[in-house]
Design a protein around this motif. Structure first.
Motif, PDB file in Angstrom:
ATOM      1  N   LEU A 120       0.841  -1.187   0.000  1.00 53.62           N
ATOM      2  CA  LEU A 120       0.000   0.000   0.000  1.00 53.62           C
ATOM      3  C   LEU A 120       0.883   1.246   0.000  1.00 53.62           C
ATOM      4  CD1 LEU A 120      -1.165  -2.354   2.074  1.00 53.62           C
ATOM      5  CD2 LEU A 120      -2.947  -0.695   2.490  1.00 53.62           C
ATOM      6  N   HIS A 121       0.330   2.358  -0.491  1.00 51.03           N
ATOM      7  CA  HIS A 121       1.069   3.619  -0.479  1.00 51.03           C
ATOM      8  C   HIS A 121       0.097   4.769  -0.273  1.00 51.03           C
ATOM      9  CE1 HIS A 121       4.230   6.499  -1.270  1.00 51.03           C
ATOM     10  NE2 HIS A 121       3.476   7.081  -2.184  1.00 51.03           N
ATOM     11  N   ASP A 122       0.556   5.815   0.445  1.00 52.99           N
ATOM     12  CA  ASP A 122      -0.285   6.951   0.823  1.00 52.99           C
ATOM     13  C   ASP A 122       0.299   8.232   0.246  1.00 52.99           C
ATOM     14  OD1 ASP A 122      -1.932   8.768   2.030  1.00 52.99           O
ATOM     15  OD2 ASP A 122      -1.540   8.117   4.090  1.00 52.99           O
ATOM     16  N   ALA A 123      -0.477   8.934  -0.587  1.00 53.59           N
ATOM     17  CA  ALA A 123      -0.055  10.227  -1.135  1.00 53.59           C
ATOM     18  C   ALA A 123      -0.458  11.385  -0.239  1.00 53.59           C
ATOM     19  CB  ALA A 123      -0.654  10.437  -2.531  1.00 53.59           C
ATOM     20  N   HIS A 124      -1.326  11.133   0.701  1.00 53.51           N
ATOM     21  CA  HIS A 124      -1.746  12.056   1.755  1.00 53.51           C
ATOM     22  C   HIS A 124      -2.211  13.415   1.242  1.00 53.51           C
ATOM     23  CE1 HIS A 124      -2.059  13.189   6.026  1.00 53.51           C
ATOM     24  NE2 HIS A 124      -2.159  11.881   6.161  1.00 53.51           N
ATOM     25  N   HIS A 125      -3.139  13.382   0.331  1.00 58.09           N
ATOM     26  CA  HIS A 125      -3.884  14.567  -0.123  1.00 58.09           C
ATOM     27  C   HIS A 125      -3.018  15.604  -0.832  1.00 58.09           C
ATOM     28  CE1 HIS A 125      -5.730  13.289   3.877  1.00 58.09           C
ATOM     29  NE2 HIS A 125      -6.681  12.995   3.019  1.00 58.09           N
ATOM     30  N   ARG A 126      -1.827  15.238  -1.296  1.00 56.03           N
ATOM     31  CA  ARG A 126      -0.895  16.248  -1.785  1.00 56.03           C
ATOM     32  C   ARG A 126      -1.030  16.557  -3.275  1.00 56.03           C
ATOM     33  NH1 ARG A 126       3.404  16.754   2.037  1.00 56.03           N
ATOM     34  NH2 ARG A 126       2.332  16.652   4.042  1.00 56.03           N
ATOM     35  N   LEU A 127      -1.880  15.843  -4.029  1.00 53.29           N
ATOM     36  CA  LEU A 127      -1.860  15.922  -5.485  1.00 53.29           C
ATOM     37  C   LEU A 127      -3.128  16.547  -6.054  1.00 53.29           C
ATOM     38  CD1 LEU A 127      -0.466  12.332  -6.185  1.00 53.29           C
ATOM     39  CD2 LEU A 127       0.827  14.440  -5.754  1.00 53.29           C
ATOM     40  N   THR A 128      -2.989  17.170  -7.217  1.00 51.90           N
ATOM     41  CA  THR A 128      -4.154  17.576  -8.000  1.00 51.90           C
ATOM     42  C   THR A 128      -4.705  16.342  -8.702  1.00 51.90           C
ATOM     43  OG1 THR A 128      -2.887  18.013 -10.000  1.00 51.90           O
ATOM     44  CG2 THR A 128      -3.085  19.829  -8.411  1.00 51.90           C
ATOM     45  N   PRO A 129      -5.919  16.406  -9.240  1.00 45.98           N
ATOM     46  CA  PRO A 129      -6.472  15.230  -9.911  1.00 45.98           C
ATOM     47  C   PRO A 129      -5.592  14.696 -11.043  1.00 45.98           C
ATOM     48  CG  PRO A 129      -8.201  16.801  -9.486  1.00 45.98           C
ATOM     49  CD  PRO A 129      -6.924  17.480  -9.107  1.00 45.98           C
TER      50      PRO A 129
END
Length: 403
Positions: free
Chosen positions: A209-218
């Motif tokens: 699993l991996h978490d980008a934690h809300h950092r990206l645009t769509p």
């Protein structure tokens, strides 16, 4: 009728801050709920102590659903993490009382077990990729079959979920949050490399699993998902802030990587579109932050209709009480997939005595009546509250970005 005679709030900090709600009935039965909201703990403590506790006195402790409706629908100001965490604490405490009164673990009152044990995942991180691979090996040696992998990013000094020292605690002690520098493009270049290395090292059987934690645009999230498809992730978590839920459609158009979202959501209304349009694959709400067992159960039921699975949030700031509640719900929920399990500070074991257990990559709530977690109030008093905040993230130009 067994009525509520007292509702007391216990704030303690055995390694980190926790807020617990103690409800006592006229028959002397005590139920415990978790009211911890990381970085805003005292707001929930006040909400409970000053606004909710007085309303509970004299109410029938057996009327769990009626009390939930009374606290949610009966208030003009609804929803929000503070309100829903307070309601969640009351709900879990009442389920604890119900189980103790009936002499049954809560999962039996929810219809009984639909599985023998609950698959769990933990966190592995390393600043360098080689350190991440070593961390994965360490977690596998503890029996975990599912691991969330996070690594440092070249050119940055701090990254969510990873430290150069190897320790992990996002909430820093102090009167103001730490501020971190973030570079999305550097992350997007490095994350696929690190995850590919993790997959090659771990082999095909490990759930990664991996978490980008809300950092990206769509469109950035779509780019990352597409790049990670060869890695065969179990899920990619929190790729973008999901308040604007329609943006998930663009991500779905570009990648088939499974998406997990919702640890910052607190009601079924925030999940409704995500579930009914199948824009996500896993619901990540925590039992304590989403209105307790009663409400998270309704979210899971809606998700089941749309082939979306439940995977409750379970970081170290979700107390052992909430972990116990999540495990009872998970054992009795058909579309439950996996439970996050970071563990808790060692000192927390002196305050929270729990019947739930971990073994060989799986968790079980135990068979003690109720939730199966008791709070030692004398031990709790030895660890006073300490201000702590999650960090703030800024881009290289100094502007604030999402945490």
């Amino acid at each position: 009728m067994d009525t509520i005679t007292a509702a007391d709030v216990v704030v303690t900090s055995p390694g980190r801050n926790y807020v617990s709600l103690k409800i006592t009935t006229s028959d002397g039965v005590v139920g415990w709920g978790d009211a911890t909201l990381n970085g805003r703990e005292l707001a929930v403590a006040s909400y409970l102590r000053d606004h909710v506790a007085p309303l509970l006195i004299g109410r029938d402790a057996a009327r769990i659903e009626d009390t939930w409706q009374y606290l949610y629908r009966g208030a003009y100001w609804r929803r929000g993490p503070v309100t829903m965490t307070a309601i969640g604490a009351v709900d879990v405490a009442l389920w604890d009382i119900k189980g103790k009164t009936c002499g049954q673990p809560v999962y039996q009152l929810l219809g009984g077990a639909v599985r023998d044990r609950i698959l769990s995942y933990t966190h592995a991180s390393g600043w360098e990729v080689s350190q991440l691979l070593d961390a994965i090996d360490e977690k596998r040696a503890l029996g975990f079959r599912a691991i969330r992998a996070q690594s440092g990013v070249p050119g940055l000094d701090t990254v969510y979920g990873v430290t150069k020292s190897g320790s992990y605690e996002p909430a820093g002690r102090g009167t103001a949050p730490d501020e971190e520098v973030w570079d999305t493009e550097a992350y997007l270049r490095h994350a696929p490399v690190a995850m590919a290395a993790a997959r090659e090292h771990a082999g095909p059987e490990l759930k990664l699993l991996h978490d980008a934690h809300h950092r990206l645009t769509p469109i950035q999230a779509a780019r990352l998902g597409k790049a990670l498809e060869p890695v065969d992730l179990y899920w990619l978590e929190d790729v973008t802030p999901a308040e604007n839920q329609e943006v998930l459609r663009r991500i779905r158009q570009h990648t088939t990587v499974p998406l997990a979202i919702g640890e910052v959501f607190s009601t079924i209304w925030e999940f409704q579109q995500l579930i009914t349009e199948q824009l996500i694959d896993f619901v990540r709400a925590a039992v304590s932050h989403a209105g307790g067992i009663s409400h998270l159960r309704r979210i899971a039921a809606l998700a089941e209709v749309w082939q979306v699975r439940l995977a409750p949030h379970g970081p170290s700031d979700v107390s052992p009480v909430a972990m116990g509640a999540a495990l009872h719900l998970g054992l009795a929920t058909p579309n439950h997939a996996i439970q996050e399990y970071m563990g808790h500070p060692e000192l927390a074991g002196e305050v929270f005595r729990h019947a739930w257990s971990y073994a060989d990559g799986h968790l079980h709530p135990g068979d003690a009546p109720g939730i199966g977690v008791e709070v030692d109030e004398a031990a709790a008093a030895r660890f006073p509250y300490q201000p702590a905040y999650l960090p703030v993230a800024r881009r290289r130009d100094g502007s604030v970005t999402d945490w």
